[in-house]
Each structure stands twice: as structure tokens, then as C-alpha cells.
Design an enzyme around this catalytic site. Structure first.
Site, mmCIF file in Angstrom:
data_model
loop_
_atom_site.group_PDB
_atom_site.id
_atom_site.type_symbol
_atom_site.label_atom_id
_atom_site.label_comp_id
_atom_site.label_asym_id
_atom_site.label_seq_id
_atom_site.Cartn_x
_atom_site.Cartn_y
_atom_site.Cartn_z
ATOM 1 C CE LYS A 4 1.233 3.199 -3.717
ATOM 2 N NZ LYS A 4 1.175 3.682 -5.096
ATOM 3 N N GLY A 33 9.906 6.857 -3.854
ATOM 4 C CA GLY A 33 9.149 5.922 -3.035
ATOM 5 C C GLY A 33 8.602 4.760 -3.844
#
Length: 275
Positions: free
Chosen positions: A69, A130
Site C-alpha cells: 500500500k 502499515g
């Protein structure tokens, strides 16, 4: 689903551990709406080459999952505000070779916090740092949550995420009162099917017992070890399967320009669960 043909529009997903959830959700909606489209999941061996393929082959849409991502940011042409604000991408739309990145994870988290009427005064433990953790932290901050602690072993990313949104950070959960909160959220791969910690609990039993709301963003399986333990303890739960449905729906709209009816979405959800 129509027979494969030269005019068919292709959408894909990129993930280290692909599931059939998105594939079944999107393809079921294509079928319901009579669209000459198809959706396929991939586990890329080279992310840059995969994104080049999206551009070069005219692939209309690309979902992006763990752990890509943030890495895809350098590979796209433009960042929609939904992705730029949190430097995290879960959706790429290809308009004639120009790749624009979006983030529909934020929308999903935002909607689920509202639907479940989670009090903004709640204390929160958010485990992970994350891309999905960024979307979650941003949604918490924008909803008005202030008592949030990021739990992340990587000090650089953990501190950076906490500082970005004005939250606290710790490397480890700890013990005693500091290991408890009104809401706990897992944004790590712990409990994910096919992973090395598929059978593990992301939070210990005492933390689950002390919480009011338990939220796991892991979508596969729908009933992760954390969600199962929380249900057994009588806690209010928010599941990764719910996150997956909302973010996938918003991706579908970005790709096709069509918003399915609520009934069509429920049918697609049921089709995913039936696998």
C-alpha cells in the site's frame, strides 16, 4: 459471467496472500449488472512490473493490499486526496494509461465506527503501523478520538504514525492497565489465513476481556481468532469482512462509475460468504 472475449474489461488485485473475497464480490456484481468485465487476484513477484502491466495492458482497476500500500506510491501518476492525505494506496484507476491512486480503506473504517456508534471518548489500542494502520488512525483522528495508542515494534514507523495524528506510541502492549482499552484494533497480519500466525491472537485474553469493542481488520477468515475470542467474551465486534465489503464497493464504483443497490451489495456479500 460472460465468456472471455476481446472487449472484456479487466480489473485485478495485488496482494502477498490473495483471497477469493474480492474476486467473488466484484465478479458477482458484474454478473448481476450485466457488465462485460472480469476480476482476477494476483500475488506479484515484482510490484513495479505488475503496475507497468496495469498501465501497458489497459487494466482498468487494481486493488492493492498488504504489503504494497505504500510501495505503489512511487509507481502511479497521481494521488487522489483520499490516498495523499495518508500516504497509503488501496486502489488504482487507469484512465487511458494515467494511473490515479485512491484509498477506500479510510471510508470503510469511518463508516464502521459510525455504524457501531463507538464513543469518541473511548480509549483505543491500535496494533500495527502499515498502510492500513494509517487509514485507521486517520479515520479515528477525524472522527474525534483522542486517547489512542499505537502499538508497533518498529519504532520509526510506529512513532511516525503516532506523531502524525497526535497519538501515543509503545513498542509492546505491556501488562496491567496499560494493556487495556475500551476498543482494541488489530491492523497486523496476525490471524490471517495462510500466514505464519494464522492461529494466533493479536491481543491477549486479558486485553480482550477488558475491552468493550474489538475490531479486527483481517478479512480472511471472516472469523479470525481475535473475533472468535471476542464473541465468546460477549464483546461488540467489528470484522475485517465488513471492512472488505465497504472498501470493495467503493472500488467498484471508482472502476465502473456504477453504484449497486443495497440489495445487490447484500447479494454479493452472501456470495462471498458462501465460498
Amino acid at each position: 459471467m460472460p465468456i472471455l472475449n476481446k472487449d472484456m474489461t479487466l480489473c485485478i488485485s495485488l496482494s502477498a496472500r490473495p483471497s477469493n473475497n474480492g474476486t467473488r464480490f466484484h465478479n458477482h456484481l458484474y454478473d448481476q449488472l450485466g457488465l462485460n468485465w472480469i476480476y482476477k487476484a494476483f500475488a506479484p513477484t515484482d510490484l513495479a512490473q505488475a503496475i507497468a502491466g496495469v498501465r501497458g495492458l489497459g487494466i482498468r482497476g487494481c486493488a492493492v493490499s498488504m504489503p504494497y500500500k505504500e510501495d505503489v506510491i512511487a509507481l502511479v501518476d497521481a494521488m487522489d486526496p483520499s490516498a495523499k492525505a495518508i500516504d497509503s494506496v488501496n486502489t488504482i484507476v487507469n484512465d487511458g494509461g494515467r494511473l490515479t491512486a485512491y484509498n477506500t480503506d479510510y471510508t470503510a473504517i469511518e463508516q464502521l465506527l459510525q455504524r457501531n456508534a463507538v464513543r469518541v471518548e473511548s480509549s483505543v489500542l491500535l496494533k500495527g503501523a502499515g498502510g492500513m494502520a494509517k487509514a485507521t488512525a486517520a479515520a479515528l483522528r477525524d472522527a474525534g478520538f483522542k486517547d489512542v495508542t499505537i502499538i508497533a515494534r518498529n519504532e520509526a514507523s510506529g512513532r511516525a504514525l503516532a506523531d502524525l495524528y497526535g497519538f501515543g506510541w509503545r513498542a509492546e502492549l505491556g501488562t496491567g492497565p496499560e494493556a487495556t482499552a475500551d476498543m482494541v484494533i488489530n491492523v497486523t497480519p496476525v490471524g490471517m489465513a495462510g500466514g505464519p500466525e494464522a492461529d494466533a491472537l493479536s491481543f491477549p485474553a486479558e486485553t480482550i476481556e477488558a475491552a468493550t469493542v474489538v475490531f479486527d481488520v483481517v478479512a480472511l477468515p471472516a472469523e479470525t481468532p481475535l473475533i472468535k475470542a471476542a464473541r465468546e467474551a460477549g464483546k461488540q465486534v467489528i470484522t475485517g469482512a465488513e471492512v472488505a465489503t465497504i472498501q470493495a464497493l467503493e472500488q467498484f464504483v471508482l472502476y465502473t462509475g456504477i453504484r449497486p443497490t443495497d440489495q445487490q451489495v447484500r447479494d454479493a456479500e452472501a456470495f462471498v460468504r458462501a465460498q
